[in-house]
Design a protein around this motif. Structure first.
Motif, short mmCIF file in Angstrom:
data_model
loop_
_atom_site.label_atom_id
_atom_site.label_comp_id
_atom_site.label_asym_id
_atom_site.label_seq_id
_atom_site.Cartn_x
_atom_site.Cartn_y
_atom_site.Cartn_z
N THR A 1 0.88 -0.97 0.25
CA THR A 1 -0.31 0.08 0.04
C THR A 1 1.11 1.36 -0.22
OG1 THR A 1 0.08 0.19 1.89
CG2 THR A 1 -1.98 -1.17 1.06
N TYR B 1 -6.70 2.39 13.78
CA TYR B 1 -7.22 1.65 14.92
C TYR B 1 -6.38 0.97 15.52
CZ TYR B 1 -11.16 2.92 11.13
OH TYR B 1 -11.21 3.40 10.22
N LEU C 1 -2.94 -4.60 18.29
CA LEU C 1 -1.51 -3.97 17.26
C LEU C 1 -2.26 -2.45 16.91
CD1 LEU C 1 -0.25 -4.67 15.17
CD2 LEU C 1 -2.59 -5.77 14.05
N LEU D 1 -3.47 -0.24 13.73
CA LEU D 1 -3.28 0.14 12.81
C LEU D 1 -3.04 0.98 11.72
CD1 LEU D 1 -5.31 -3.08 11.69
CD2 LEU D 1 -2.92 -2.31 11.17
N GLU E 1 -12.42 11.03 -2.48
CA GLU E 1 -12.44 9.44 -2.59
C GLU E 1 -14.27 9.54 -2.15
OE1 GLU E 1 -10.27 8.29 -6.18
OE2 GLU E 1 -11.77 8.09 -5.20
N THR F 1 -16.00 7.07 -1.36
CA THR F 1 -15.89 5.80 -1.80
C THR F 1 -15.05 5.74 -0.40
OG1 THR F 1 -13.59 5.33 -2.40
CG2 THR F 1 -14.99 5.15 -3.88
N GLY F 2 -13.92 6.09 0.26
CA GLY F 2 -13.46 5.88 2.04
C GLY F 2 -12.03 4.46 1.78
N GLU F 3 -11.83 4.41 0.82
CA GLU F 3 -11.05 3.01 0.62
C GLU F 3 -10.08 2.85 1.43
OE1 GLU F 3 -9.91 0.93 -2.99
OE2 GLU F 3 -8.38 0.27 -2.04
N LEU F 4 -9.70 2.68 2.35
CA LEU F 4 -8.02 2.85 3.78
C LEU F 4 -7.31 1.42 2.98
CD1 LEU F 4 -10.88 1.44 6.55
CD2 LEU F 4 -10.06 3.90 6.02
N PHE G 1 -3.99 0.40 4.90
CA PHE G 1 -3.20 -0.47 5.56
C PHE G 1 -1.89 -0.29 5.82
CE2 PHE G 1 -6.32 -0.29 8.83
CZ PHE G 1 -8.17 -0.59 8.04
N GLY G 2 -1.46 -0.04 6.78
CA GLY G 2 0.28 -0.30 7.09
C GLY G 2 0.09 -1.65 7.98
N GLU G 3 1.00 -2.30 8.09
CA GLU G 3 1.44 -3.78 8.69
C GLU G 3 0.73 -3.41 10.17
OE1 GLU G 3 4.45 -5.32 5.19
OE2 GLU G 3 4.63 -6.20 7.53
#
Lengths: 114, 111
Positions: free
Chosen positions: A2, A35, A88, A90, A98, A100-103, A105-107
């Protein structure tokens, strides 16, 4: 991949200490969300930053705070660590324009509080 | 706190089997529903972003449907392969900036 990077990947702290987690957003993204994923749960929304301002907060106490910098990278700070903060963490970046709000993410940064 | 539920919690299937998972979410104030695929030691990766009732999305062998009136979405995998093994998360939003995640469905595809 990402393009969202988080540091550190793992860390151990003791109760009462403070921690700072860092996130570099994907190029071109101006929004960062944090998160928390505790064991056995889905990710829980902590807060979101848009253009350096907080833009929504979940059900977390004030000892969870954040920052977003002019380059849109972000920090999550947790004061007075408690055992239940072990999780964890995130970071996700997105382009607020946008619909769509697509996220993206990192690991994640895995925090253990002893 | 809004409740997003996923079922089953875990699933083991043989290679070549088809399977499906369910995501249930509040049916009021719908904004978007996302599906993410999360492999161990990697970051969650978006599969589908769904915003309209009746949406059907497809990516290769994976597809998803959305019913906002009754508050559910299905994810289907046709002809499961070992590389499909992962946790599948759904996330619901009523505002666009805050997403509520389910606990995920852990899929293991046995060769």
């Amino acid at each position: 991949e990402t393009g969202v990077t988080q540091s550190p990947t793992h860390l151990i702290k003791t109760r009462g200490q403070q921690v700072t987690l860092r996130c570099s957003s994907q190029s071109g993204h101006n929004t960062v969300s944090w998160y928390q994923q505790a064991l056995g749960q889905g990710p829980q929304f902590i807060f979101q930053y848009y253009r350096e301002e907080e833009n929504g907060r979940g059900n977390f106490p004030p000892r969870f705070s954040g920052l977003q910098f002019p380059n849109y990278s972000s920090e999550l700070n947790v004061n007075a660590l408690e055992l239940d903060d072990s999780a964890l963490y995130l970071c996700a970046s997105s382009l607020a324009a946008e619909d769509t709000g697509e996220l993206f993410f990192g690991e994640g940064s895995r925090l253990t509080v002893l | 706190i809004l409740n997003v539920e996923q079922s089953p919690q875990s699933l083991h299937v043989q290679e070549g089997d088809s399977t499906n998972f369910t995501c249930s979410f509040p049916s009021s104030n719908f904004y978007a529903l996302h599906w993410y695929r999360w492999e161990t030691a990697k970051s969650p990766e978006a599969l589908f972003v769904m915003t309209l009732n009746g949406d059907e999305k497809k990516k290769g062998r994976i597809s998803a449907t959305l019913n906002t009136k009754e508050g559910y979405s299905y994810l289907y995998i046709k002809g499961s392969q070992p590389e499909d093994s992962a946790t599948y998360l759904c996330a619901f939003s009523n505002t666009g900036n805050q997403f509520y995640f389910g606990t995920g469905t852990s899929l293991t595809v046995i060769p």
